[in-house]
Design a protein around this motif. Structure first.
Motif, short mmCIF file in Angstrom:
data_model
loop_
_atom_site.label_atom_id
_atom_site.label_comp_id
_atom_site.label_asym_id
_atom_site.label_seq_id
_atom_site.Cartn_x
_atom_site.Cartn_y
_atom_site.Cartn_z
N UNK A 1 52.14 23.08 -28.80
CA UNK A 1 52.98 21.90 -27.69
C UNK A 1 52.33 20.80 -28.26
N UNK A 2 51.97 20.21 -29.37
CA UNK A 2 51.40 18.59 -29.13
C UNK A 2 50.70 18.72 -31.03
N UNK A 3 50.90 17.28 -31.32
CA UNK A 3 50.15 17.07 -32.84
C UNK A 3 48.61 16.10 -31.92
N UNK A 4 48.07 16.34 -31.02
CA UNK A 4 46.87 16.31 -30.69
C UNK A 4 46.57 16.12 -29.44
N UNK A 5 45.58 17.50 -30.00
CA UNK A 5 45.06 18.37 -28.26
C UNK A 5 43.80 17.37 -27.66
N UNK A 6 43.66 17.21 -26.38
CA UNK A 6 42.51 17.36 -26.14
C UNK A 6 41.92 18.27 -25.14
N UNK A 7 40.57 18.55 -24.96
CA UNK A 7 39.94 20.14 -24.76
C UNK A 7 39.10 19.79 -23.29
N UNK B 1 28.80 21.03 -25.26
CA UNK B 1 30.04 20.72 -26.22
C UNK B 1 31.07 21.87 -26.77
N UNK B 2 32.20 21.35 -27.57
CA UNK B 2 33.30 22.34 -27.08
C UNK B 2 32.57 23.54 -27.84
N UNK B 3 33.78 24.61 -27.18
CA UNK B 3 34.02 26.07 -27.71
C UNK B 3 33.85 25.93 -28.79
N UNK B 4 33.27 26.36 -30.06
CA UNK B 4 33.43 26.28 -31.40
C UNK B 4 35.09 27.01 -32.01
N UNK B 5 35.98 28.04 -31.36
CA UNK B 5 36.69 27.96 -31.88
C UNK B 5 38.55 27.00 -31.76
N UNK B 6 38.13 25.69 -30.75
CA UNK B 6 39.33 25.31 -30.18
C UNK B 6 38.95 23.74 -32.14
N UNK B 7 37.96 23.95 -32.13
CA UNK B 7 37.70 22.92 -33.48
C UNK B 7 38.15 23.54 -34.83
N UNK B 8 37.59 24.15 -34.92
CA UNK B 8 37.98 25.35 -36.01
C UNK B 8 39.40 25.80 -35.80
N UNK C 1 43.94 18.77 -35.35
CA UNK C 1 44.97 18.13 -34.41
C UNK C 1 43.91 18.06 -33.42
N UNK C 2 42.84 18.89 -33.36
CA UNK C 2 42.02 18.64 -32.69
C UNK C 2 41.38 17.21 -31.80
N UNK C 3 41.57 16.49 -30.70
CA UNK C 3 41.74 15.19 -30.53
C UNK C 3 40.92 14.67 -29.23
N UNK C 4 39.51 15.74 -29.40
CA UNK C 4 38.46 15.24 -28.71
C UNK C 4 38.34 16.38 -27.39
#
Length: 220
Positions: A110-116, A122-129, A134-137
């Motif tokens: 759905x996008x190129x830069x995903x904000x969570x 801290x962010x759950x580890x599966x998101x940046x993994x 494309x992890x935007x923060x």
């Protein structure tokens, strides 16, 4: 028509039936031919929001999932931290999905830069993994300590502000890293922000649909 039996395992203990059934009701609307059952683990009234609550929940999740397996065709661990998902995939004979794996994977379409947005420090580890470049923060909304805070007026305002902040950072899609945001109906609050929102509970259902069909379940 085949009707797969899907278990929704909630990591928040609650006696409030509206809260208890919120995820099932959302998924039942999307998959009306599925048969859902929801259960919650005991003594976890603040859900999972840090390492301590995560570790406390794991043995409860394992026990419930293993005891429940025989009555199910698929299991959703309705938590964006995916507690126990990797282990349960190794020991259960049915498909297992969690909110973090599902939401982060779907957001890549759905996008190129995903904000969570989530409720842990801290962010759950599966998101940046999964998101990689494309992890935007990640933002923990101001004043949010556990999932119960998301239902307050202040909590909802903080979620909207978090989405605005991620948009200002250049994010073009928002992914939820807490299934409690579904219970709080947070996605509808973010319409004015103008970005697509990946609701982790909806993502769980979409992922389960694919997994079921891949394993031989077809609605005909």
């Amino acid at each position: 028509m085949k009707s797969p039996r899907i278990g929704i395992l909630r990591v928040l203990t609650t006696e409030d039936q509206a809260v208890m059934m919120a995820h099932q009701n959302k998924l039942q609307d999307l998959f009306p031919h599925w048969t859902f059952t929801t259960r919650c683990i005991p003594d976890q009234y603040e859900g999972i929001h840090d390492d301590e609550t995560h570790e406390a929940a794991l043995p409860k999740i394992r026990q419930m999932a293993c005891e429940w397996e025989g009555d199910l065709d698929g299991l959703i661990i309705s938590c964006a931290g995916d507690p126990g998902v990797t282990e349960l995939r190794e020991v259960l004979s049915i498909p297992v999905i969690g909110g973090g794996i599902a939401a982060s994977s779907l957001s890549l379409t759905m996008g190129k830069k995903v904000g969570v947005i989530g409720i842990e420090k801290t962010v759950p580890p599966n998101y940046p993994r999964i998101l990689g470049e494309h992890f935007g923060g990640y933002i923990l909304p101001a004043g949010i300590v556990n999932t119960n805070d998301l239902g307050t007026g202040a909590g909802k305002a903080a979620v909207v502000q978090a989405a605005e902040d991620l948009k200002d950072r250049g994010c073009d899609v928002i992914a939820f890293a807490c299934t409690g945001l579904t219970t709080a109906k947070a996605a509808s609050l973010l319409y004015p922000v103008g970005l697509p929102v990946v609701d982790a509970v909806i993502a769980e259902g979409i992922a389960m649909d694919v997994m079921l069909k891949s394993s031989g379940w077809f609605e005909v």
